[in-house]
Design a protein around this motif. Structure first.
Motif, PDB file in Angstrom:
ATOM      1  N   MET A   1     -28.950   7.086  26.434  1.00 59.74           N
ATOM      2  CA  MET A   1     -28.515   6.979  25.053  1.00 59.74           C
ATOM      3  C   MET A   1     -29.736   6.731  24.171  1.00 59.74           C
ATOM      4  SD  MET A   1     -25.272   7.342  25.291  1.00 59.74           S
ATOM      5  CE  MET A   1     -23.952   7.191  26.480  1.00 59.74           C
ATOM      6  N   THR A   2     -29.888   7.513  23.128  1.00 60.26           N
ATOM      7  CA  THR A   2     -31.056   7.391  22.280  1.00 60.26           C
ATOM      8  C   THR A   2     -30.674   7.575  20.814  1.00 60.26           C
ATOM      9  OG1 THR A   2     -32.508   8.257  24.007  1.00 60.26           O
ATOM     10  CG2 THR A   2     -33.352   8.313  21.767  1.00 60.26           C
ATOM     11  N   TRP A   3     -31.200   6.705  19.969  1.00 69.76           N
ATOM     12  CA  TRP A   3     -31.055   6.877  18.528  1.00 69.76           C
ATOM     13  C   TRP A   3     -32.028   7.959  18.068  1.00 69.76           C
ATOM     14  CZ3 TRP A   3     -35.944   5.778  16.907  1.00 69.76           C
ATOM     15  CH2 TRP A   3     -36.682   4.869  17.684  1.00 69.76           C
ATOM     16  N   LEU A   4     -31.674   8.609  16.975  1.00 64.77           N
ATOM     17  CA  LEU A   4     -32.525   9.651  16.409  1.00 64.77           C
ATOM     18  C   LEU A   4     -33.218   9.106  15.164  1.00 64.77           C
ATOM     19  CD1 LEU A   4     -30.146  12.731  16.725  1.00 64.77           C
ATOM     20  CD2 LEU A   4     -32.013  12.067  18.255  1.00 64.77           C
ATOM     21  N   PRO A   5     -34.551   9.217  15.077  1.00 66.14           N
ATOM     22  CA  PRO A   5     -35.275   8.672  13.921  1.00 66.14           C
ATOM     23  C   PRO A   5     -34.743   9.182  12.591  1.00 66.14           C
ATOM     24  CG  PRO A   5     -36.801   9.324  15.642  1.00 66.14           C
ATOM     25  CD  PRO A   5     -35.465   9.823  16.062  1.00 66.14           C
ATOM     26  N   GLU A   6     -34.419  10.458  12.527  1.00 64.56           N
ATOM     27  CA  GLU A   6     -33.942  11.019  11.266  1.00 64.56           C
ATOM     28  C   GLU A   6     -32.575  10.459  10.886  1.00 64.56           C
ATOM     29  OE1 GLU A   6     -33.445  14.225  14.551  1.00 64.56           O
ATOM     30  OE2 GLU A   6     -34.842  12.632  13.989  1.00 64.56           O
ATOM     31  N   ASP A   7     -31.748  10.099  11.900  1.00 64.09           N
ATOM     32  CA  ASP A   7     -30.456   9.476  11.597  1.00 64.09           C
ATOM     33  C   ASP A   7     -30.654   8.076  11.030  1.00 64.09           C
ATOM     34  OD1 ASP A   7     -28.996  11.662  12.374  1.00 64.09           O
ATOM     35  OD2 ASP A   7     -28.595  10.923  14.404  1.00 64.09           O
ATOM     36  N   LEU A   8     -31.584   7.319  11.615  1.00 60.38           N
ATOM     37  CA  LEU A   8     -31.866   5.992  11.074  1.00 60.38           C
ATOM     38  C   LEU A   8     -32.293   6.084   9.623  1.00 60.38           C
ATOM     39  CD1 LEU A   8     -33.783   4.140  13.957  1.00 60.38           C
ATOM     40  CD2 LEU A   8     -31.326   4.300  13.556  1.00 60.38           C
ATOM     41  N   ASP A   9     -33.195   6.999   9.313  1.00 60.93           N
ATOM     42  CA  ASP A   9     -33.716   7.093   7.954  1.00 60.93           C
ATOM     43  C   ASP A   9     -32.653   7.552   6.961  1.00 60.93           C
ATOM     44  OD1 ASP A   9     -36.203   6.140   8.573  1.00 60.93           O
ATOM     45  OD2 ASP A   9     -37.136   8.111   8.785  1.00 60.93           O
ATOM     46  N   LYS A  10     -31.757   8.437   7.381  1.00 67.39           N
ATOM     47  CA  LYS A  10     -30.674   8.840   6.480  1.00 67.39           C
ATOM     48  C   LYS A  10     -29.761   7.655   6.176  1.00 67.39           C
ATOM     49  CE  LYS A  10     -30.274  13.828   7.382  1.00 67.39           C
ATOM     50  NZ  LYS A  10     -30.234  14.223   5.953  1.00 67.39           N
ATOM     51  N   PHE A  11     -29.449   6.870   7.212  1.00 63.38           N
ATOM     52  CA  PHE A  11     -28.596   5.695   7.022  1.00 63.38           C
ATOM     53  C   PHE A  11     -29.297   4.676   6.134  1.00 63.38           C
ATOM     54  CE2 PHE A  11     -26.987   1.508   8.202  1.00 63.38           C
ATOM     55  CZ  PHE A  11     -25.618   1.699   8.186  1.00 63.38           C
ATOM     56  N   PHE A  12     -30.552   4.380   6.440  1.00 67.75           N
ATOM     57  CA  PHE A  12     -31.285   3.402   5.642  1.00 67.75           C
ATOM     58  C   PHE A  12     -31.462   3.893   4.208  1.00 67.75           C
ATOM     59  CE2 PHE A  12     -33.495   2.155   9.838  1.00 67.75           C
ATOM     60  CZ  PHE A  12     -32.438   1.339  10.174  1.00 67.75           C
ATOM     61  N   GLY A  13     -31.680   5.207   4.031  1.00 69.44           N
ATOM     62  CA  GLY A  13     -31.838   5.739   2.685  1.00 69.44           C
ATOM     63  C   GLY A  13     -30.601   5.508   1.840  1.00 69.44           C
ATOM     64  N   LEU A  14     -29.420   5.490   2.494  1.00 72.40           N
ATOM     65  CA  LEU A  14     -28.164   5.293   1.785  1.00 72.40           C
ATOM     66  C   LEU A  14     -27.848   3.817   1.566  1.00 72.40           C
ATOM     67  CD1 LEU A  14     -25.762   6.882   0.612  1.00 72.40           C
ATOM     68  CD2 LEU A  14     -24.665   6.736   2.849  1.00 72.40           C
ATOM     69  N   PHE A  15     -28.154   2.969   2.583  1.00 71.58           N
ATOM     70  CA  PHE A  15     -27.726   1.575   2.523  1.00 71.58           C
ATOM     71  C   PHE A  15     -28.863   0.548   2.462  1.00 71.58           C
ATOM     72  CE2 PHE A  15     -24.248   3.828   4.770  1.00 71.58           C
ATOM     73  CZ  PHE A  15     -23.224   3.578   3.868  1.00 71.58           C
ATOM     74  N   ARG A  16     -30.026   0.858   3.041  1.00 67.21           N
ATOM     75  CA  ARG A  16     -31.159  -0.072   3.048  1.00 67.21           C
ATOM     76  C   ARG A  16     -32.463   0.691   2.844  1.00 67.21           C
ATOM     77  NH1 ARG A  16     -31.100  -5.321   5.118  1.00 67.21           N
ATOM     78  NH2 ARG A  16     -33.252  -5.218   4.349  1.00 67.21           N
ATOM     79  N   PRO A  17     -32.737   1.159   1.629  1.00 63.75           N
ATOM     80  CA  PRO A  17     -33.939   1.971   1.389  1.00 63.75           C
ATOM     81  C   PRO A  17     -35.232   1.304   1.834  1.00 63.75           C
ATOM     82  CG  PRO A  17     -32.468   2.053  -0.507  1.00 63.75           C
ATOM     83  CD  PRO A  17     -31.909   1.013   0.422  1.00 63.75           C
ATOM     84  N   ASP A  18     -35.260  -0.022   1.834  1.00 64.26           N
ATOM     85  CA  ASP A  18     -36.484  -0.734   2.232  1.00 64.26           C
ATOM     86  C   ASP A  18     -36.785  -0.559   3.720  1.00 64.26           C
ATOM     87  OD1 ASP A  18     -34.044  -2.331   2.481  1.00 64.26           O
ATOM     88  OD2 ASP A  18     -35.343  -3.942   3.227  1.00 64.26           O
ATOM     89  N   LEU A  19     -35.812  -0.080   4.511  1.00 58.05           N
ATOM     90  CA  LEU A  19     -36.019   0.063   5.955  1.00 58.05           C
ATOM     91  C   LEU A  19     -36.374   1.493   6.377  1.00 58.05           C
ATOM     92  CD1 LEU A  19     -33.176  -2.154   7.494  1.00 58.05           C
ATOM     93  CD2 LEU A  19     -35.564  -2.749   7.066  1.00 58.05           C
TER      94      LEU A  19
END
Length: 406
Positions: free
Chosen positions: A1-19
């Motif tokens: 199981m692996t997270w995708l970097p681009e998925d993290l950034d899309k989520f953070f861009g929507l909810f936590r831009p500082d991350l």
């Protein structure tokens, strides 16, 4: 199981831009690595969910990604525990069900044995039927969770999404003839590691007015038990899916007795007049492994419905205790940070404190679980119950309780 970097950034861009640009710290065990060659929901959904929410909720705390197993031989919880404790390495067992044996150290590019430091909060979102493993194996592994608690580690695990049934779709039960969890009706099938008394098992809730929608891993229309409560209150997690109904996992262990910290809660649950009558009727109808002698789970619950998660670039709606477990773990991480800033130690094994202070949680009194031919199986009620445990966390009240402990 692996997270995708681009998925993290899309989520953070929507909810936590500082991350945006921030990543979990990968802790590799037995050759564990980030698999990004195949972008498929089975590979990415769970990890994307866990790390998007854990990082967003606990920042600036460091979030570890414990990756177990190389590209040829996958690892499991036992391999992780062996990496934490060298005295456990000899307990790896390759003689289990051929489909699910413990991988042995010789099959890895490298072997980790007692050389990995565990995090202060460990969240596990996967469950197996308790009866899949030999009793001696379960007891030995459970001791490792006890050791982690004594070391100051809080181990959190999901309770499952199929009520008293196992997590094998559409939710299987113990066959009354064979004793194996491969039936759609039969004895209740306790979940592992939720049934270990030294971990904190997390069930699921949803809002009474929960909306529907989404196309995530667990989706569909919500089945709400309505009453006269206000619209912003919670009920037990209960979602209708294609061909199956998903409800907060819970029940009683067939291996582990009720721990001392839970005696009063279990006795009260069975002794309540209306609940006791319902439980007695279940026993009369063949659910003979339902007794007050077994460790009850979950211990607590948290929201398990309508999580927005980026998976392979698409914003999806996800349900289940795979979401509530890391969220509850994140809350404990925040409390640990408060204690560390005050010069205190991490909270470690928290169950005795939770059961001594049930008023620090929101008691969930409505909703049911289904499964194994019982409808309902367990019902949420006042106090602890086998659907939502002691209830959902109130951060301010929980923090006050733990900050007042030395």
């Amino acid at each position: 199981m692996t997270w995708l970097p681009e998925d993290l950034d899309k989520f953070f861009g929507l909810f936590r831009p500082d991350l945006v640009g921030q990543r979990p710290v990968v802790d590799s065990i037995d050759g564990g690595y980030l698999q990004t060659s195949y972008n498929l929901t089975p590979f990415n959904l769970e990890a994307d969910l866990d790390f998007q929410y854990a990082m967003a909720l606990t920042s600036p705390a460091t979030v570890l990604d414990i990756q177990v197993g190389d590209e040829f031989v996958s690892g499991d919880i036992n391999n992780m525990l062996a990496a934490f404790d060298r005295y456990y390495c000899g307990s790896l067992d390759s003689s289990l069900d051929p489909q699910y044996p413990d991988p042995q150290p010789g099959g890895y590019n490298k072997t980790d044995c007692g050389n990995v430091t565990p995090p202060k909060v460990l969240s596990i979102s996967y469950t197996d039927p308790e009866d899949k493993f030999p009793i001696a194996y379960l007891k030995r592994q459970c001791i490792e969770f006890l050791k982690l608690g004594l070391m100051g580690v809080t181990v959190v695990a999901s309770s499952g999404d199929y009520g008293p049934a196992s997590g094998y779709s559409p939710g299987t039960c113990i066959n009354n003839t064979t004793g194996v969890s491969n039936a759609t009706t039969g004895e209740f099938s306790p979940q592992w590691p939720a049934a270990c008394p030294w971990i904190t098992s997390v069930g699921g809730t949803q809002r009474l007015t929960q909306s529907t929608g989404g196309n995530g891993s667990v989706t569909g229309t919500t089945n709400v038990i309505r009453n006269t409560q206000t619209a912003d209150e919670e009920t037990a997690f209960n979602v209708v899916l294609p061909g199956v109904q998903s409800t907060s996992g819970g029940g009683f262990s067939n291996v582990f007795p009720v721990p001392a910290y839970q005696h009063k809660a279990i006795s009260t649950y069975f002794d309540r007049r209306h609940e006791g009558a319902h439980l007695a009727s279940l026993q009369e109808n063949g659910f003979l492994n339902l007794t007050r002698a077994g460790r009850g789970f979950p211990d607590v619950s948290a929201l398990a419905s309508t999580y927005l998660v980026y998976v392979e670039g698409v914003l999806e709606t996800v349900y289940g205790t795979s979401a509530s477990a890391p969220v509850f773990a994140s809350i404990i991480t925040l409390i640990n940070n408060e204690r560390l800033n005050a010069g205190k130690a991490p909270v470690g094994f928290i169950n005795p404190v939770l059961y001594a202070h049930p008023d620090a949680l929101n008691d969930i009194k409505t909703g049911v679980s289904l499964g194994c031919g019982a409808n309902p199986a367990f019902r949420a009620t006042e106090g602890w119950d086998a659907v939502t445990g002691l209830g959902s966390p109130d951060f301010a009240r929980l923090k006050d309780v733990f900050m007042n402990i030395l």
